[in-house]
Design a protein around this motif. Structure first.
Motif, PDB file in Angstrom:
ATOM      1  N   ALA A 157       0.854  -1.187   0.000  1.00 57.12           N
ATOM      2  CA  ALA A 157       0.000   0.000   0.000  1.00 57.12           C
ATOM      3  C   ALA A 157       0.886   1.231   0.000  1.00 57.12           C
ATOM      4  O   ALA A 157       1.932   1.246   0.662  1.00 57.12           O
ATOM      5  CB  ALA A 157      -0.904   0.001   1.232  1.00 57.12           C
ATOM      6  N   PRO A 158       0.510   2.291  -0.730  1.00 59.62           N
ATOM      7  CA  PRO A 158       1.360   3.488  -0.770  1.00 59.62           C
ATOM      8  C   PRO A 158       1.591   4.089   0.607  1.00 59.62           C
ATOM      9  O   PRO A 158       2.636   4.679   0.864  1.00 59.62           O
ATOM     10  CB  PRO A 158       0.595   4.436  -1.690  1.00 59.62           C
ATOM     11  N   GLU A 159       0.638   3.919   1.510  1.00 61.77           N
ATOM     12  CA  GLU A 159       0.766   4.504   2.847  1.00 61.77           C
ATOM     13  C   GLU A 159       1.640   3.667   3.774  1.00 61.77           C
ATOM     14  O   GLU A 159       2.304   4.196   4.672  1.00 61.77           O
ATOM     15  CB  GLU A 159      -0.617   4.645   3.505  1.00 61.77           C
ATOM     16  N   PHE A 160       1.654   2.327   3.587  1.00 61.32           N
ATOM     17  CA  PHE A 160       2.262   1.441   4.570  1.00 61.32           C
ATOM     18  C   PHE A 160       3.220   0.404   4.007  1.00 61.32           C
ATOM     19  O   PHE A 160       3.784  -0.381   4.760  1.00 61.32           O
ATOM     20  CB  PHE A 160       1.159   0.706   5.343  1.00 61.32           C
ATOM     21  N   GLY A 161       3.406   0.357   2.702  1.00 66.48           N
ATOM     22  CA  GLY A 161       4.209  -0.715   2.129  1.00 66.48           C
ATOM     23  C   GLY A 161       3.572  -2.058   2.394  1.00 66.48           C
ATOM     24  O   GLY A 161       2.350  -2.214   2.287  1.00 66.48           O
ATOM     25  N   ALA A 162       4.388  -3.038   2.788  1.00 64.31           N
ATOM     26  CA  ALA A 162       3.881  -4.386   3.045  1.00 64.31           C
ATOM     27  C   ALA A 162       3.276  -4.533   4.439  1.00 64.31           C
ATOM     28  O   ALA A 162       2.687  -5.573   4.751  1.00 64.31           O
ATOM     29  CB  ALA A 162       5.010  -5.405   2.876  1.00 64.31           C
ATOM     30  N   ARG A 163       3.394  -3.508   5.260  1.00 61.13           N
ATOM     31  CA  ARG A 163       3.005  -3.603   6.654  1.00 61.13           C
ATOM     32  C   ARG A 163       1.511  -3.347   6.848  1.00 61.13           C
ATOM     33  O   ARG A 163       1.086  -2.405   7.533  1.00 61.13           O
ATOM     34  CB  ARG A 163       3.854  -2.657   7.493  1.00 61.13           C
ATOM     35  N   TYR A 298       9.729   4.301   1.142  1.00 57.29           N
ATOM     36  CA  TYR A 298      10.005   4.947  -0.131  1.00 57.29           C
ATOM     37  C   TYR A 298       9.285   6.280  -0.312  1.00 57.29           C
ATOM     38  O   TYR A 298       9.741   7.133  -1.073  1.00 57.29           O
ATOM     39  CB  TYR A 298       9.647   4.024  -1.288  1.00 57.29           C
ATOM     40  N   TRP A 299       8.124   6.453   0.342  1.00 56.85           N
ATOM     41  CA  TRP A 299       7.327   7.648   0.042  1.00 56.85           C
ATOM     42  C   TRP A 299       7.054   8.451   1.296  1.00 56.85           C
ATOM     43  O   TRP A 299       6.986   7.934   2.372  1.00 56.85           O
ATOM     44  CB  TRP A 299       5.985   7.229  -0.603  1.00 56.85           C
TER      45      TRP A 299
END
Length: 299
Positions: A157-163, A298-299
């Motif tokens: 997810a762009p907000e959380f990555g894989a977490r 990353y973001w």
């Protein structure tokens, strides 16, 4: 096709967030038409029109503290409970409340449990093809625009990555669809050099096999792990998975017979952890492909 109910969609989104979810999206069932026959939304509910995907973020502290008991300041216990078990229970609670609310509105709804052993009921009975859940929350999350697949096969997810973990509700409600994710690439395997594959204690990604799926007219690719080898990590059977002991995995493709024997022979503290705090309450030992994925930074 029924007209989208924007009011109901907005009310549900607010309700889901108020219940503790961090992400919510809606996929029209047509986006999942490429799923294997028998696992599509309409296979379980012919009148289904929408799939609601809900996601819960895992605390960074819980993921970052994961580590072997031999490492100072590290422990797998927060992840077992807060990163897996309690999160699954919360996702199940939210999905149940959403489904009941929709049915009070007159729309038939079906909530599947978060992915765990009970999720593989059909496969366990049929034993056809690869191990697969009755319904894929990961594919539903991508179809609902909440992210895209990483090489590890998890939804980033762009907000959380894989977490983040996901759950789904299939419903006959004509909800307004969320657009597919169309932002910058969330998985950057050249940048991390496929860290998820390199840290896997069971070497489940060693073959570099690729899976390709079609969702909403778009093609997605991600790494195809050896599911049997992955189980050695999930069950704490191999060193590096958070277990205290460990076995050597035979080279090559995973072997169910060897895995079953290793499970029977597992003892000591690892067996105690597996027997007393596993499944719905806690979760898998490993998850290194999730904890160490750098996409959230990353973001």
């Amino acid at each position: 096709m029924k007209r989208e109910n924007v009011r109901l969609t907005r009310e549900l989104e607010s309700f889901i967030v108020s219940q503790g979810a961090d992400l919510v999206g809606v996929a029209p069932v047509e986006r999942l038409s490429g799923a294997p026959q028998g696992n599509r939304p309409q296979d379980y509910m012919p009148e289904a029109t929408s799939v609601i995907s809900i996601g819960m973020n895992l605390q960074n502290g819980v993921c970052d503290v994961w580590g072997e008991y031999t490492e100072p300041g590290k422990s797998i216990s927060p992840y077992l409970f807060y990163g897996y078990g309690l999160t699954n229970l919360e996702l199940g609670r939210i999905a149940n409340n959403v489904a009941k609310r929709l049915e009070r509105e007159g729309y038939k709804s079906l909530a599947f449990p978060p992915t765990w052993t009970i999720s593989f009921y059909r496969w366990l009975g049929q034993r056809k093809g690869e191990l697969a859940a009755d319904f894929s929350h990961r594919h539903a999350a991508v179809a609902a625009g909440l992210g895209e697949f990483g090489w590890n096969g998890l939804v980033l997810a762009p907000e959380f990555g894989a977490r983040v973990r996901f759950n789904s509700i299939i419903t006959s409600a004509p909800l307004k669809a969320t657009p597919l994710y169309d932002g910058p690439p969330l998985c950057q395997p050249r940048k991390c050099r496929k860290l998820c594959a390199r840290v896997c204690p069971a070497q489940a990604y060693a073959s570099n096999d690729v899976r390709e799926v079609s969702i909403g007219g778009r093609r997605f690719q991600y790494g195809k792990p050896d599911i049997i080898r992955c189980q050695y990590g999930i069950l704490g059977l191999v060193k590096g998975s958070g277990s205290i002991q460990g076995v050597d995995i035979p080279p090559g493709r995973g072997n169910w017979r060897h895995l079953s024997q290793a499970m029977k022979e597992q003892g000591g503290a690892d067996r105690a952890l597996r027997d007393n705090c596993f499944g719905i309450i806690c979760g898998d030992f490993c998850g290194r492909c999730l904890h160490q994925c750098p996409a959230h930074s990353y973001w």
